[in-house]
Design a protein around this motif. Structure first.
Motif, PDB file in Angstrom:
ATOM      1  N   GLY A 135      32.833 -67.955 -39.749  1.00 52.08           N
ATOM      2  CA  GLY A 135      33.624 -68.288 -39.917  1.00 52.08           C
ATOM      3  C   GLY A 135      34.546 -68.684 -41.208  1.00 52.08           C
ATOM      4  O   GLY A 135      35.512 -68.153 -41.098  1.00 52.08           O
ATOM      5  N   GLU A 136      33.780 -69.115 -42.111  1.00 49.64           N
ATOM      6  CA  GLU A 136      34.419 -69.234 -43.578  1.00 49.64           C
ATOM      7  C   GLU A 136      34.214 -68.460 -44.547  1.00 49.64           C
ATOM      8  O   GLU A 136      33.010 -68.316 -45.077  1.00 49.64           O
ATOM      9  N   THR A 137      35.160 -67.478 -45.018  1.00 47.06           N
ATOM     10  CA  THR A 137      34.722 -66.676 -45.982  1.00 47.06           C
ATOM     11  C   THR A 137      35.936 -66.501 -47.222  1.00 47.06           C
ATOM     12  O   THR A 137      35.060 -66.007 -47.692  1.00 47.06           O
ATOM     13  N   GLU A 138      36.940 -67.860 -47.074  1.00 46.94           N
ATOM     14  CA  GLU A 138      37.423 -68.023 -49.216  1.00 46.94           C
ATOM     15  C   GLU A 138      36.460 -67.686 -49.542  1.00 46.94           C
ATOM     16  O   GLU A 138      36.053 -67.174 -50.871  1.00 46.94           O
TER      17      GLU A 138
ATOM     18  N   LEU B 273      27.552 -58.388 -50.880  1.00 50.10           N
ATOM     19  CA  LEU B 273      28.399 -57.702 -50.833  1.00 50.10           C
ATOM     20  C   LEU B 273      29.430 -57.157 -49.573  1.00 50.10           C
ATOM     21  O   LEU B 273      30.106 -57.116 -48.433  1.00 50.10           O
ATOM     22  N   ARG B 274      27.803 -56.218 -49.278  1.00 54.82           N
ATOM     23  CA  ARG B 274      28.009 -55.654 -47.556  1.00 54.82           C
ATOM     24  C   ARG B 274      27.837 -56.216 -46.879  1.00 54.82           C
ATOM     25  O   ARG B 274      28.631 -56.271 -45.235  1.00 54.82           O
TER      26      ARG B 274
ATOM     27  N   GLY C 180      34.663 -57.844 -41.258  1.00 51.74           N
ATOM     28  CA  GLY C 180      35.177 -56.678 -40.973  1.00 51.74           C
ATOM     29  C   GLY C 180      36.028 -56.336 -41.757  1.00 51.74           C
ATOM     30  O   GLY C 180      36.617 -55.296 -41.713  1.00 51.74           O
ATOM     31  N   ASP C 181      36.365 -56.868 -43.409  1.00 48.50           N
ATOM     32  CA  ASP C 181      37.088 -56.792 -44.366  1.00 48.50           C
ATOM     33  C   ASP C 181      36.949 -55.826 -45.268  1.00 48.50           C
ATOM     34  O   ASP C 181      35.706 -56.725 -45.506  1.00 48.50           O
TER      35      ASP C 181
ATOM     36  N   SER D 296      38.241 -54.343 -47.587  1.00 48.91           N
ATOM     37  CA  SER D 296      38.664 -53.826 -48.617  1.00 48.91           C
ATOM     38  C   SER D 296      38.592 -54.480 -49.679  1.00 48.91           C
ATOM     39  O   SER D 296      38.554 -54.171 -50.864  1.00 48.91           O
ATOM     40  N   LEU D 297      37.806 -55.446 -49.517  1.00 49.95           N
ATOM     41  CA  LEU D 297      37.306 -55.339 -51.423  1.00 49.95           C
ATOM     42  C   LEU D 297      36.040 -54.811 -51.162  1.00 49.95           C
ATOM     43  O   LEU D 297      36.315 -55.173 -52.730  1.00 49.95           O
ATOM     44  N   GLN D 298      35.563 -54.017 -50.656  1.00 47.03           N
ATOM     45  CA  GLN D 298      34.487 -53.513 -50.852  1.00 47.03           C
ATOM     46  C   GLN D 298      34.943 -51.780 -51.571  1.00 47.03           C
ATOM     47  O   GLN D 298      34.715 -52.458 -53.261  1.00 47.03           O
ATOM     48  N   GLU D 299      36.135 -51.853 -50.896  1.00 48.18           N
ATOM     49  CA  GLU D 299      37.427 -51.052 -51.646  1.00 48.18           C
ATOM     50  C   GLU D 299      38.033 -50.544 -52.839  1.00 48.18           C
ATOM     51  O   GLU D 299      38.069 -49.935 -53.544  1.00 48.18           O
ATOM     52  N   ARG D 300      38.052 -52.186 -54.219  1.00 46.71           N
ATOM     53  CA  ARG D 300      38.765 -52.276 -54.484  1.00 46.71           C
ATOM     54  C   ARG D 300      37.661 -51.517 -56.217  1.00 46.71           C
ATOM     55  O   ARG D 300      37.025 -51.352 -56.116  1.00 46.71           O
ATOM     56  N   VAL D 301      38.733 -51.637 -56.898  1.00 43.45           N
ATOM     57  CA  VAL D 301      38.784 -50.477 -58.237  1.00 43.45           C
ATOM     58  C   VAL D 301      37.120 -51.035 -59.077  1.00 43.45           C
ATOM     59  O   VAL D 301      36.181 -51.073 -59.447  1.00 43.45           O
TER      60      VAL D 301
END
Length: 589
Positions: free
Chosen positions: A158-161, A237-238, A245-246, A248-253
Motif C-alpha cells: 500500500g506504499e505507492t509514493e 507502469l502497468r 487503481g490510479d 491517471s499516471l498512464q494517461e499523462r502526456v
C-alpha cells in the motif's frame, strides 16, 4: 513518429555536445524554476541536471539508507501509503502477524530507500556496508530492473509514493544524449541506473543541490546499453495502475510519450528478418559475456510482455492507431516464432535429431539449418518424458539449449507460451528440482559452461566461473517471478516449497546476491550481502502467496485474437483468410 507526438519529441530532444566532456557537462532534464516536479508540458530547453530547491550544506552524515538499515517499519499513516478503507482495516486485523524474518526484511528494504529532494525515488542495489567501504562499484545506485521487485513489495503493502516518483523521475532521464566514443543511442533508451549526487550550486562552496546522474551503460562492464530497462519500466507502469487503481499516471502526456519512444526504439525497422529483438551480450540481467548475444529468450519474453502492457495503456486516437497496429502485428509474429521454434520437449528433440540440413525451399522443416550434432550430450538424459522448456537462443545454425529461468518464467507470466507449454515448463522444474533449485532457488541458467566452452564463450571470465554468478549461480530474487508463474498456473504449492527452502538460509546468510556451486550450497564468492532485490523478491513472494488474487492482475491472459493473426501470417492457407479454429489448432494446442 506521428505529428501528434511532436510534444513528446520536444520533451526528449537532445543537444549535441563535444564527445570529450566531464561528468558535469553531460545533459540531464530539468524543469523550469517554480514549475511542478513533473511537468505535463515539454521542456523549453535542455539543462545539465534536474534541480531541487537550494539548500545549505549540512553536517556530513552516513547515507540515509545505511542509517535506517535497522529502522522499524513505517507507521501505517506515513506519507505515501494508501489509506485503508474500513473493510480493508477489518481484513488487515485478521491477517497473521509478520514473522521476525519478514520484519527484518521490511526494515532492510525501507533502509535501502534513496531520497531525492526529500522524496523517495528508489532503492539502492545493495546495503553491504562492509564491502562498500572498500569499493561500492555501482551497488549504491538505483537500478531499474533491480527496483521492480522492491516496487511490487511497496505496492502490495500500500506504499505507492516511491513507485510513482520512481516512474516519473526515470522518465525525466529518458533519451538524453549519452556517448561512448562519440556515438549516441536512439531516442527512447532508459538508463540502467541512476544515482543522487550533491553538487555545488553556481560555484558556491556553501550552497548545494541534488542532481540525478543516470548511467546508460557508459560506466558498466563492457559499456553495453541496457535493452531491458525500458521494457521493465513499461511492465512496472502497468503494475502500478493495476494495483493502485490510479490510471491517471498512464494517461499523462509525458508518460504516453515515454511509452511511445521506447516502443519506437524497439519496433524500428532493421536488417533482421525475425520478429525477435536482436541484441548484444550483456544487455539484460546477465550483464557480462555469457554467449547470449543474438535473440536471447529473456529479452524476447520481456519484449512480448512490454508490448502487451503498452497495448493496454496507450491512449487510442488517430495518432496512435498506427503504433497499435504495429504492436499487434509484432505480438502475433513474436508469439508464433517463440512457441514454434524455441520450444523443446522429448518429441521435438527427437525431431531435431533426425533433421535434414541444407534445405533451401520455403517448405523446409529445418528452417534455421540446425545440425543434429548440436544436441548436447547432457540434454539427452536430462529432458524429462513429460515437460519441456523454451531454449535460451536461436540463430541460423545455432540453438542454445541451456535452460534460462527468467525467460521461461516470464514467458509463462506474459502468456508468451501456450497453456500446455507453461504447464510443461513447471513440470520440468518439478522433475529437475534438485538441479534447478537445489539448496537455494533459483538457478539463473542450467547447466553451467565448463572447461574449454567456458574459456571460449565467456572469454575466461573469472567472475562467471562454472556454477557461479551468471554461469549457473542461484539467484533468490527469481523467487517472485517463479511465484507469479506458479500461481497463474494453479500450482502455488511449488512456490511455497521454494520459498520455504529460501527461508531456511537467507536471513542467516545476510541476504546474499547469489549462491555458488551446482546445488547452491555456498554464498557467492563475490556476492554482495543485504542485496535489495533478494530481500524484495522474498517479501513479494510471501505477499503474493498470501494474496494470490493479486498475482492475476500482474499477469497476462491468453489472447485468441493474436493467435488468429499468428496463424494467418505464417501458413499458406491462412495468408488471405484466417480462422479462430485454425489458430487454436496450430498454435494453442
Amino acid at each position: 513518429m506521428n505529428a501528434t507526438s511532436s510534444m513528446g519529441i520536444a520533451a526528449a530532444a537532445t543537444t549535441v555536445r563535444p564527445c570529450c566532456r566531464i561528468l558535469a557537462a553531460r545533459l540531464f532534464p530539468k524543469c523550469p524554476r517554480g514549475a511542478a516536479p513533473f511537468p505535463m508540458c515539454p521542456r523549453k530547453s535542455p539543462s545539465p541536471f534536474p534541480k531541487c530547491p537550494r539548500r545549505r550544506r549540512r553536517p556530513h552524515l552516513a547515507p540515509a539508507w545505511i542509517r535506517a538499515a535497522v529502522a522499524p517499519a513505517a507507521d501505517a499513516a506515513a506519507p505515501g501509503r494508501r489509506r485503508l478503507s474500513t473493510e480493508e482495516e477489518a481484513a488487515a486485523a485478521e491477517v497473521r502477524e509478520e514473522t521476525a524474518m519478514e520484519r527484518e526484511a521490511w526494515g532492510l528494504l525501507r533502509g535501502a530507500v534513496v531520497r531525492y529532494c526529500g522524496s523517495p525515488v528508489g532503492t539502492v542495489a545493495a546495503s553491504d556496508v562492509g564491502a562498500f567501504r572498500e569499493d561500492p562499484l555501482n551497488y549504491d545506485q538505483v537500478f531499474i530492473r533491480d527496483f521492480v521487485p522492491s516496487a511490487l513489495a511497496f505496492l502490495l503493502k500500500g506504499e505507492t509514493e516511491i513507485v510513482r516518483n520512481f516512474l516519473l523521475h526515470t522518465l525525466q532521464l529518458q533519451s538524453w544524449e549519452k556517448t561512448v566514443d562519440c556515438y549516441s543511442p536512439g531516442q527512447g533508451l532508459m538508463p540502467a541506473s541512476f544515482k543522487v549526487r550533491t553538487v555545488p550550486l553556481d560555484g558556491s562552496n556553501e550552497a548545494f543541490e541534488e542532481v540525478l546522474d543516470p548511467d546508460f551503460g557508459e560506466s558498466a562492464i563492457g559499456r553495453v546499453a541496457p535493452v531491458d530497462s525500458g521494457l521493465w519500466w513499461i511492465v512496472l507502469l502497468r503494475a502500478y495502475g493495476k494495483i493502485t487503481g490510479d490510471y491517471s499516471l498512464q494517461e499523462r502526456v509525458d508518460v504516453q510519450t515515454g511509452i511511445k519512444l521506447i516502443l519506437n526504439l524497439c519496433l524500428s525497422d532493421g536488417f533482421d528478418m525475425f520478429p525477435t529483438l536482436l541484441v548484444t551480450d550483456g544487455s539484460c540481467m546477465i550483464d557480462r559475456r555469457m554467449g547470449i548475444h543474438g535473440h536471447p529468450l529473456e529479452i524476447q519474453a520481456l519484449f512480448y510482455s512490454a508490448l502487451r502492457c503498452s497495448r493496454e495503456m496507450i491512449t487510442v486516437n488517430d495518432g496512435s492507431k498506427g503504433l497499435i497496429r504495429a504492436i499487434n502485428n509484432r505480438l502475433s509474429a513474436l508469439s508464433f516464432h517463440i512457441r514454434e521454434y524455441y520450444w523443446v520437449d522429448m518429441p521435438k528433440i527427437n525431431e531435431i535429431y533426425r533433421y535434414k540440413t541444407e534445405e533451401y525451399s520455403q517448405d523446409a522443416t529445418n528452417k534455421f539449418n540446425i545440425y543434429p550434432d548440436q544436441i548436447p550430450s547432457w540434454l539427452v538424459d536430462w529432458i524429462p518424458e513429460k515437460g519441456g522448456y523454451l531454449i535460451g537462443n536461436l540463430q541460423p545454425a545455432h540453438m542454445d539449449f541451456r535452460f534460462f529461468s527468467l525467460g521461461n518464467l516470464w514467458a509463462i507470466v506474459s502468456s508468451l507460451t501456450t497453456p500446455k507449454q507453461a504447464e510443461g515448463i513447471l513440470n520440468l522444474i518439478e522433475e529437475k528440482w534438485d538441479d534447478l533449485m537445489g539448496n537455494m532457488p533459483l538457478k539463473i541458467c542450467y547447466p553451467a559452461l565448463e572447461y574449454e566452452e567456458w574459456r571460449i564463450i565467456t572469454g575466461s571470465d573469472p567472475k562467471n566461473t562454472p556454477w557461479s554468478y551468471h554461469n549457473g549461480g542461484s539467484w533468490p530474487t527469481l523467487l517472485w517471478q517463479f511465484t507469479l508463474a506458479c500461481i497463474k498456473m494453479g500450482r502455488p504449492e511449488l512456490a511455497r516449497k521454494a520459498v520455504a527452502l529460501a527461508e531456511k538460509r537467507l536471513s542467516n546468510d545476510q541476504w546474499p546476491e547469489y549462491y555458488d556451486t551446482q546445488t547452491g550450497r555456498f554464498i557467492g564468492k563475490q556476492s554482495r550481502l543485504y542485496q535489495t532485490w533478494t530481500i524484495a523478491g522474498f517479501l513479494t513472494s510471501k505477499m503474493l502467496l498470501e494474496n494470490p488474487e493479486m498475482a492475476s492482475i500482474l499477469t497476462c491472459d491468453e489472447d485468441l485474437e493474436l493467435l488468429e493473426g499468428c496463424a494467418c501470417k505464417l501458413t499458406k492457407a491462412g495468408r488471405t483468410k484466417c480462422s479462430r479454429r485454425l489458430a487454436k489448432k496450430q498454435v494453442l494446442y
